[in-house]
Write a protein that holds these residues in place. Structure first.
Motif: not given
Length: 219
Positions: A171-180
């Motif tokens: 359904l979606f293409i999304h980022t796979t990052i974690f942000v602090a």
């Protein structure tokens, strides 16, 4: 022959001395670089704007609820059959590695609010062993989610056109990052969780934990 036999041990000994000296120098340089990296300030990437979303308990959640807390955020959707389960397990491993009373919060946004109601998010979080006292799963309007995710946290998500979907969960293409994010709602770090050359267990998670400790020690 006698002279040669006496010279060889001295040459070998000199080689060992040089090798140990180089090793010592390498260790000193590595320690110095580590100390420098720890003392150098982390960059401020951006400012997180205020938001109004709803957590897994149906409670309205705003930026004020995270004030004076360091937090980590990502974006997923519960129907995802791609990277989302891995990312959620990685967030769980981060939860387990952090002190339960350390004040660091975890935030997971959904990019699929049409499906991911508070009840759905709560069941999803329970499935992965989330501690809801520290880990919030947020949903809301598409505009509200996009405002926090894309505009403030640099977490992008793009719907996949129906004709391009490989299955019902695509359904979606999304980022796979974690942000602090620091205590003053400033974005301070971006960490990739997967892909070629990414070692979450031995490299990314330890680096992220060090970053969170540093941010937690800041006033």
């Amino acid at each position: 022959m006698a002279e040669t036999s006496n010279t060889l041990p001295r040459t070998v000994w000199l080689g060992f001395c040089v090798a140990f000296a180089l090793l010592g120098l390498a260790i000193v340089l590595a320690l110095s670089q580590n100390i420098w990296q720890q003392k150098s300030p982390l960059p401020v990437i951006g400012q997180v704007a205020d938001f109004t979303l709803t957590n897994q308990d149906g409670k309205i959640t705003t930026l004020a609820d995270l004030t004076n807390h360091v937090w980590v955020a990502d974006i997923i959707f519960t129907r995802c059959a791609g990277p989302c389960p891995r990312m959620t397990m990685q967030m769980k491993s981060l939860q387990d590695a952090l002190p339960s009373t350390g004040g660091v919060k975890l935030v997971t946004l959904t990019t699929d609010p049409d499906n991911d109601s508070p009840d759905v998010l709560k069941r999803y979080g329970e499935h992965y062993g989330a501690d809801f006292a520290r880990w919030n799963f947020l949903t809301g309007t598409k505009a509200g989610i996009a405002g926090l995710a894309a505009d403030s946290l640099k977490l992008s998500a793009t719907p996949v056109k129906p004709e391009d979907r490989t299955d019902s969960a695509d359904l979606f293409i999304h980022t796979t990052i974690f942000v602090a994010v620091d205590k003053h709602a400033q974005l301070r770090g971006v960490f990739e969780t997967g892909g070629d050359g990414v070692d979450w267990t031995n490299a990314v998670q330890p680096q992220l934990l060090r970053t969170l400790r540093r941010l937690n020690s800041e006033p």
